[in-house]
Design a protein around this motif. Structure first.
Motif, PDB file in Angstrom:
ATOM      1  N   TYR A  46       0.845  -1.189   0.000  1.00 15.77           N
ATOM      2  CA  TYR A  46       0.000   0.000   0.000  1.00 15.77           C
ATOM      3  C   TYR A  46       0.878   1.236   0.000  1.00 15.77           C
ATOM      4  O   TYR A  46       2.093   1.155   0.237  1.00 15.77           O
ATOM      5  CB  TYR A  46      -0.966   0.015   1.197  1.00 15.77           C
ATOM      6  CG  TYR A  46      -0.319  -0.007   2.570  1.00 15.77           C
ATOM      7  CD1 TYR A  46      -0.021   1.173   3.255  1.00 15.77           C
ATOM      8  CD2 TYR A  46      -0.042  -1.209   3.212  1.00 15.77           C
ATOM      9  CE1 TYR A  46       0.543   1.150   4.519  1.00 15.77           C
ATOM     10  CE2 TYR A  46       0.519  -1.237   4.481  1.00 15.77           C
ATOM     11  CZ  TYR A  46       0.808  -0.057   5.130  1.00 15.77           C
ATOM     12  OH  TYR A  46       1.369  -0.085   6.375  1.00 15.77           O
TER      13      TYR A  46
ATOM     14  N   ALA B  31      -7.518  -9.057   1.614  1.00 12.69           N
ATOM     15  CA  ALA B  31      -8.226  -8.613   0.412  1.00 12.69           C
ATOM     16  C   ALA B  31      -7.265  -8.486  -0.765  1.00 12.69           C
ATOM     17  O   ALA B  31      -7.603  -8.833  -1.904  1.00 12.69           O
ATOM     18  CB  ALA B  31      -8.916  -7.272   0.684  1.00 12.69           C
ATOM     19  N   LEU B  32      -6.044  -8.006  -0.494  1.00 15.03           N
ATOM     20  CA  LEU B  32      -5.038  -7.894  -1.542  1.00 15.03           C
ATOM     21  C   LEU B  32      -4.642  -9.268  -2.066  1.00 15.03           C
ATOM     22  O   LEU B  32      -4.536  -9.480  -3.281  1.00 15.03           O
ATOM     23  CB  LEU B  32      -3.801  -7.165  -1.007  1.00 15.03           C
ATOM     24  CG  LEU B  32      -2.603  -7.052  -1.956  1.00 15.03           C
ATOM     25  CD1 LEU B  32      -2.974  -6.244  -3.197  1.00 15.03           C
ATOM     26  CD2 LEU B  32      -1.413  -6.421  -1.247  1.00 15.03           C
TER      27      LEU B  32
ATOM     28  N   ARG C 244      -7.269  -4.208  11.090  1.00 13.06           N
ATOM     29  CA  ARG C 244      -7.630  -3.533   9.836  1.00 13.06           C
ATOM     30  C   ARG C 244      -6.591  -3.797   8.748  1.00 13.06           C
ATOM     31  O   ARG C 244      -6.935  -4.044   7.597  1.00 13.06           O
ATOM     32  CB  ARG C 244      -7.773  -2.021  10.074  1.00 13.06           C
ATOM     33  CG  ARG C 244      -9.059  -1.638  10.782  1.00 13.06           C
ATOM     34  CD  ARG C 244      -9.073  -0.162  11.144  1.00 13.06           C
ATOM     35  NE  ARG C 244     -10.327   0.222  11.741  1.00 13.06           N
ATOM     36  CZ  ARG C 244     -11.203   1.073  11.175  1.00 13.06           C
ATOM     37  NH1 ARG C 244     -10.937   1.597   9.992  1.00 13.06           N
ATOM     38  NH2 ARG C 244     -12.334   1.368  11.788  1.00 13.06           N
ATOM     39  N   ARG C 245      -5.324  -3.755   9.134  1.00 11.81           N
ATOM     40  CA  ARG C 245      -4.279  -4.024   8.148  1.00 11.81           C
ATOM     41  C   ARG C 245      -4.334  -5.471   7.689  1.00 11.81           C
ATOM     42  O   ARG C 245      -4.159  -5.776   6.508  1.00 11.81           O
ATOM     43  CB  ARG C 245      -2.916  -3.682   8.748  1.00 11.81           C
ATOM     44  CG  ARG C 245      -1.705  -4.068   7.935  1.00 11.81           C
ATOM     45  CD  ARG C 245      -1.773  -3.689   6.474  1.00 11.81           C
ATOM     46  NE  ARG C 245      -2.195  -2.331   6.231  1.00 11.81           N
ATOM     47  CZ  ARG C 245      -2.711  -1.923   5.090  1.00 11.81           C
ATOM     48  NH1 ARG C 245      -2.899  -2.777   4.094  1.00 11.81           N
ATOM     49  NH2 ARG C 245      -3.070  -0.672   4.926  1.00 11.81           N
TER      50      ARG C 245
ATOM     51  N   ASP D 204      -7.000  -7.361   7.490  1.00  9.96           N
ATOM     52  CA  ASP D 204      -8.142  -7.474   6.580  1.00  9.96           C
ATOM     53  C   ASP D 204      -7.783  -6.996   5.185  1.00  9.96           C
ATOM     54  O   ASP D 204      -8.137  -7.624   4.182  1.00  9.96           O
ATOM     55  CB  ASP D 204      -9.331  -6.659   7.108  1.00  9.96           C
ATOM     56  CG  ASP D 204      -9.964  -7.263   8.354  1.00  9.96           C
ATOM     57  OD1 ASP D 204      -9.671  -8.435   8.648  1.00  9.96           O
ATOM     58  OD2 ASP D 204     -10.744  -6.554   9.014  1.00  9.96           O
ATOM     59  N   ARG D 205      -7.074  -5.873   5.113  1.00 11.66           N
ATOM     60  CA  ARG D 205      -6.715  -5.318   3.807  1.00 11.66           C
ATOM     61  C   ARG D 205      -5.688  -6.190   3.101  1.00 11.66           C
ATOM     62  O   ARG D 205      -5.697  -6.322   1.876  1.00 11.66           O
ATOM     63  CB  ARG D 205      -6.190  -3.891   3.987  1.00 11.66           C
ATOM     64  CG  ARG D 205      -7.295  -2.911   4.373  1.00 11.66           C
ATOM     65  CD  ARG D 205      -6.750  -1.571   4.786  1.00 11.66           C
ATOM     66  NE  ARG D 205      -7.819  -0.676   5.204  1.00 11.66           N
ATOM     67  CZ  ARG D 205      -7.636   0.421   5.915  1.00 11.66           C
ATOM     68  NH1 ARG D 205      -6.407   0.753   6.300  1.00 11.66           N
ATOM     69  NH2 ARG D 205      -8.653   1.185   6.252  1.00 11.66           N
ATOM     70  N   THR D 206      -4.782  -6.770   3.872  1.00 10.08           N
ATOM     71  CA  THR D 206      -3.793  -7.660   3.270  1.00 10.08           C
ATOM     72  C   THR D 206      -4.461  -8.904   2.692  1.00 10.08           C
ATOM     73  O   THR D 206      -4.127  -9.360   1.595  1.00 10.08           O
ATOM     74  CB  THR D 206      -2.727  -8.068   4.302  1.00 10.08           C
ATOM     75  OG1 THR D 206      -2.074  -6.887   4.781  1.00 10.08           O
ATOM     76  CG2 THR D 206      -1.690  -8.992   3.678  1.00 10.08           C
TER      77      THR D 206
END
Length: 241
Positions: free
Chosen positions: A77, A143-144, A136-137, A139-141
């Protein structure tokens, strides 16, 4: 006249999750902040170095990246002012799992793991905040990872451009004419591919009637079509309905 960078306390009041802390906790964090700087292309920290703590970008722009043995780069990111970097937030003495590189001259505030551990023992709000940031990080990882493994390059590129359009709309900027201020190599790093695939992806989106592409500008000709390629027909968000 240049605008002076915000103080650590002012900065924290705009950071997701952290800003919800009581004023006394925000001040305790701000009082312990250490400012670090990095020139363009230099690291704030490198993968494998002992993790130091929680970072919040203060000025400039920082990319979080992992490099493969073949030299290819995956950008996890981009962190601009007010965004936290949590990869160094850990209490097991391990190292950073990725590197943080300044894309232009940058500065960030650092809150050491030792300080956060001591403060968190006395103030449960702080520890809950740290858990929320890591979650949160994570979750985003995830998703990536899903995006990279399950979607084609044109779909990922279309999704990236849709997000850029939405961001520019939210900021009151021209959202249909996207100046190419990110290099093809940087976009490739973010989308987990190589620059040649990005060029082919742009050509495909242009053939599909979604874009008009020139060396300095990407014009969004048909946003609905771009969203259909990005999200599929059932998930596209028609702006005309």
């Amino acid at each position: 006249m240049a605008i002076a960078p915000r103080s650590a306390e002012e900065l924290l009041k705009d950071v997701t999750v952290i800003k919800n802390l009581p004023a006394t906790d925000l001040k305790a964090l701000a009082d312990a902040a250490e400012i670090r700087k990095a020139n363009r292309g230099a690291p704030l920290f490198s993968e494998g170095q002992t993790a130091e703590g929680l970072w919040v970008v203060r000025t400039g722009e920082v990319k979080l990246t992992k490099s493969g043995k073949d030299g290819r780069e995956q950008i996890l990111y981009l962190a601009r002012p007010g965004r936290s970097i949590v990869e160094g937030l850990r209490f097991d003495g391990s190292g950073y799992p990725a590197s943080a590189i300044a894309m232009r001259a940058a500065s960030a505030v650092l809150f050491s793991n030792e300080f956060l551990s001591r403060l968190g023992e006395r103030r449960p709000n702080i520890m809950r905040m740290l858990v929320d940031l890591r979650a949160r990080r994570s979750d985003r990882t995830l998703a990536l990872v899903s995006d990279l493994s399950l979607r084609t390059v044109p779909a990922r590129l279309a999704s990236f451009l849709c997000a850029l359009v939405a961001m520019r709309e939210a900021n009151g900027q021209d959202s249909r004419n996207l100046v190419r201020d990110l290099t093809t190599e940087t976009v490739a790093g973010r989308l987990g591919t190589v620059r040649e695939e990005i060029s082919r992806g742009l050509a495909y989106l242009e053939r599909q009637g979604a874009l008009s592409v020139s060396p300095d500008l990407i014009e969004v000709v048909d946003l609905k079509r771009l969203e259909q390629i990005a999200y599929g027909p059932k998930k596209s968000r028609s702006r005309n309905s």
